[in-house]
Design a protein around this motif. Structure first.
Motif, PDB file in Angstrom:
ATOM      1  N   VAL A 199       0.860  -1.191   0.000  1.00 30.12           N
ATOM      2  CA  VAL A 199       0.000   0.000   0.000  1.00 30.12           C
ATOM      3  C   VAL A 199       0.890   1.233   0.000  1.00 30.12           C
ATOM      4  N   CYS A 200       0.619   2.150  -0.914  1.00 29.57           N
ATOM      5  CA  CYS A 200       1.420   3.375  -1.002  1.00 29.57           C
ATOM      6  C   CYS A 200       0.953   4.361   0.053  1.00 29.57           C
ATOM      7  N   ASP A 201       1.700   4.454   1.162  1.00 31.10           N
ATOM      8  CA  ASP A 201       1.333   5.366   2.250  1.00 31.10           C
ATOM      9  C   ASP A 201       2.010   6.719   2.099  1.00 31.10           C
ATOM     10  N   CYS A 202       3.205   6.752   1.523  1.00 27.59           N
ATOM     11  CA  CYS A 202       3.898   8.024   1.269  1.00 27.59           C
ATOM     12  C   CYS A 202       3.514   8.489  -0.128  1.00 27.59           C
ATOM     13  N   CYS A 203       3.246   9.783  -0.279  1.00 25.98           N
ATOM     14  CA  CYS A 203       2.835  10.275  -1.591  1.00 25.98           C
ATOM     15  C   CYS A 203       3.971  10.166  -2.607  1.00 25.98           C
ATOM     16  N   ASP A 204       5.232  10.065  -2.129  1.00 28.66           N
ATOM     17  CA  ASP A 204       6.355   9.881  -3.070  1.00 28.66           C
ATOM     18  C   ASP A 204       6.646   8.404  -3.323  1.00 28.66           C
ATOM     19  N   GLY A 205       5.907   7.475  -2.656  1.00 27.74           N
ATOM     20  CA  GLY A 205       6.036   6.036  -2.877  1.00 27.74           C
ATOM     21  C   GLY A 205       7.262   5.407  -2.298  1.00 27.74           C
ATOM     22  N   THR A 206       8.046   6.104  -1.472  1.00 25.75           N
ATOM     23  CA  THR A 206       9.311   5.568  -0.958  1.00 25.75           C
ATOM     24  C   THR A 206       9.113   4.451   0.047  1.00 25.75           C
ATOM     25  N   ASP A 207       7.911   4.276   0.591  1.00 19.27           N
ATOM     26  CA  ASP A 207       7.676   3.209   1.566  1.00 19.27           C
ATOM     27  C   ASP A 207       7.508   1.852   0.879  1.00 19.27           C
ATOM     28  N   GLY A 212       7.343  -4.462  -4.985  1.00 24.11           N
ATOM     29  CA  GLY A 212       6.902  -4.744  -6.344  1.00 24.11           C
ATOM     30  C   GLY A 212       5.768  -3.849  -6.801  1.00 24.11           C
ATOM     31  N   VAL A 213       5.241  -3.061  -5.907  1.00 22.85           N
ATOM     32  CA  VAL A 213       4.156  -2.135  -6.248  1.00 22.85           C
ATOM     33  C   VAL A 213       4.767  -0.849  -6.761  1.00 22.85           C
ATOM     34  N   VAL A 214       4.248  -0.374  -7.893  1.00 29.05           N
ATOM     35  CA  VAL A 214       4.709   0.888  -8.453  1.00 29.05           C
ATOM     36  C   VAL A 214       3.786   2.009  -7.947  1.00 29.05           C
ATOM     37  N   CYS A 215       4.343   2.912  -7.174  1.00 29.50           N
ATOM     38  CA  CYS A 215       3.548   4.010  -6.603  1.00 29.50           C
ATOM     39  C   CYS A 215       3.774   5.280  -7.411  1.00 29.50           C
ATOM     40  N   GLU A 216       2.668   5.909  -7.778  1.00 30.22           N
ATOM     41  CA  GLU A 216       2.743   7.190  -8.486  1.00 30.22           C
ATOM     42  C   GLU A 216       3.093   8.290  -7.491  1.00 30.22           C
TER      43      GLU A 216
END
Length: 537
Positions: free
Chosen positions: A95-103, A108-112
């Motif tokens: 789950v992308c919790d940081c808006c920059d996706g660094t977490d 394997g999840v690509v966070c915008e």
């Protein structure tokens, strides 16, 4: 916080080497050239064990970038938006919790990266809030100036009223004296008029009684010898005193005051008052008994026709039967009796029964011209006095209102004074809420009418010690069923307009209302520099 966020875009980007999940403020604790000591000081470990996915420190500080320590914290840099700490357990959980996706660097999840867009929206919101604050504070300064001028005007008006009150009090006392002086001759004239009228009434009543007594005496004096005897009085059984239907000789003599006979003067003075209400005139027809309703189920015995010239025997027979006899038949029988029997003495004039006084006799006649003039003069004096007294009461009320308003606590600089004597409403699906600042709060059903429910009357300012004027307390409203009296806390929010924005009931019978007003706006911070192209660190 508002100033900090607005200034953040003005900062410039600086690359500082530090382990993943470590904030800039803590980067100096993580020096690769020396062993790492847990932030709680409990253990020192080689630096290569930092972020090795194994929890060595009790406080989880050696694993800021992994999920190894359940009590650790991961720092989201969120460049372009607000930095954020999240629980280490959320690192690489998909789950992308940081808006920059660094977490989610190894899940394997690509966070915008949404930080820049979020930062832009946040800055727009904060800029709008800052604009509201600036405009609200501008209006607040106007409100303060308005109250300052209004207070000076009210103080001047109060001084004028207090000065005028003394003059008006003197005038009221002068008019009171004039009124009292005018009422003295008025009262004397009216009392004299009343006395004369009552004397006339008494004389008229006495004359009527004299005439009634004389008529009764004339009827009772059967032998016309100028006195009424016991025997003559006994011809009137209605004067019976013991209820046996017969006026005995002893009863008659008692009515005559123990005498055997009485002349007209003594009769009027001593007897007439005692027999007046019982006495029935001999020449006045008595009220015939109501005719009985014939029984339709059983035939009534046929009665013989009444002859036009009844005999003395038939007359006696009809008197024994008595029922159903008409007034005409009684008059005919009396005439026949007079013809066949002994001729009576000359009939006395009819004795008129006591008549109630007519409305015109009961009503006092109009005042004479001189008395009416005194009444008019006194009434004019009363009118002037009452008008002056009413003006004095109105002036005293105005003075009390001004004193209360001038001394009222309308905030540090009087910025809330404009709310005085105003009311604001909020309509919900069920109720219409009405707030009259410094007065009361009420609730009324939206549909079906019904009287308003008092949610509290003005109590006091109720904000915390450092911000006393941030909320109001209204107390002692209508009591709840088997509960306390209703009360309302009004929270004051900064806004360019004045309106009630919400009403809730967080606790039973305790209401929370929010009022937006420029008077609640605080002085805003200086505006940030115009250059806002840079991101935060």
């Amino acid at each position: 916080m508002l100033l900090l966020v607005l200034l953040l875009p003005a900062c410039w980007a600086v690359e500082v080497r530090r382990p993943r999940g470590v904030s800039l403020t803590n980067h100096h604790f993580y020096d690769e050239s020396k062993p790492f000591t847990c932030l709680d000081g409990s253990v020192t470990i080689p630096f290569d064990q930092v972020n090795d996915d194994y929890c060595d420190c009790k406080d989880g500080s050696d694993e800021p970038g992994t999920a190894a320590c359940p009590n650790g914290s991961f720092h989201c840099t969120n460049t372009g938006y607000k930095p954020l700490y999240i629980s280490s357990r959320w690192v690489n959980d998909g789950v992308c919790d940081c808006c920059d996706g660094t977490d989610e660097y190894n899940s394997g999840v690509v966070c915008e990266n949404t930080c820049r867009e979020k930062g832009r929206k946040e800055r727009e919101t904060l800029q709008q809030m800052a604009e509201v604050t600036r405009e609200g504070f501008r209006l607040k300064k106007i409100l303060i100036e308005d109250w300052k001028k209004a207070r000076e005007e009210k103080q001047q008006k109060l001084t004028e009223l207090q000065t005028g009150k003394k003059s008006l009090e003197d005038q009221v006392e002068m008019l009171r004296t004039v009124k009292e002086e005018a009422e003295k001759p008025e009262k004397e004239a009216k009392d004299q008029h009343q006395k004369l009228w009552e004397e006339q009434q008494a004389a008229s009543k006495a004359q009527r009684e004299q005439e009634l007594a004389a008529g009764a005496f004339q009827e009772l004096d059967d032998n016309m010898d100028g006195v009424v005897s016991v025997a003559e009085l006994q011809t009137h059984p209605e004067l019976d005193t013991d209820g046996d239907g017969v006026l005995s000789e002893g009863e008659a003599q008692t009515l005559l005051g123990g005498d055997s006979q009485m002349d007209p003067t003594s009769f009027h003075d001593r007897v007439w008052a005692a027999i007046r209400d019982k006495y029935r005139s001999e020449v006045l027809p008595t009220t015939p008994p109501a005719p009985s309703v014939p029984d339709l189920t059983e035939p009534k015995e046929e009665q013989p026709p009444v002859p036009s010239q009844p005999t003395e025997e038939e007359e006696e027979e009809e008197e024994e039967e008595g029922e159903g006899e008409t007034e005409e038949e009684e008059e005919e029988e009396e005439e026949d009796f007079q013809v066949q029997g002994e001729q009576p003495k000359e009939a006395p004039p009819p004795l008129a029964p006591p008549q109630p006084a007519s409305p015109t006799e009961d009503k006092m006649p109009p005042y004479d011209e001189q008395t009416q003039a005194l009444i008019d003069a006194a009434q004019e004096a009363r009118n002037k006095f009452e008008e002056a007294e009413r003006s004095l009461r109105d002036m005293e009320e105005a003075i009390r209102n001004l004193e209360q308003e001038i001394s009222f606590d309308f905030g540090p600089s009087g910025e809330f004074a404009y709310l005085y004597k105003q009311c604001y409403e909020l309509t919900t699906n069920e109720y219409v809420y009405r707030l009259c600042p410094f007065k009361h709060v009420s609730q009324q059903p939206k549909l079906g009418g019904g009287s308003p429910t008092n949610l509290g009357t003005w109590g006091s300012w109720a904000g915390p010690e450092h911000d006393k004027f941030s909320s109001m307390k209204y107390e002692q409203g209508t009591g709840c069923w088997q509960g306390p009296n209703r009360s309302t806390t009004v929270r004051l929010l900064c806004g360019k307009e004045t309106m009630v924005t919400s009403t809730t009931e967080p606790s039973r019978c305790e209401y929370l209302m929010e009022l937006m007003t420029p008077a609640a706006c605080q002085e805003p911070p200086p505006e940030p520099p115009a250059d806002s192209d840079h991101d935060e660190l």
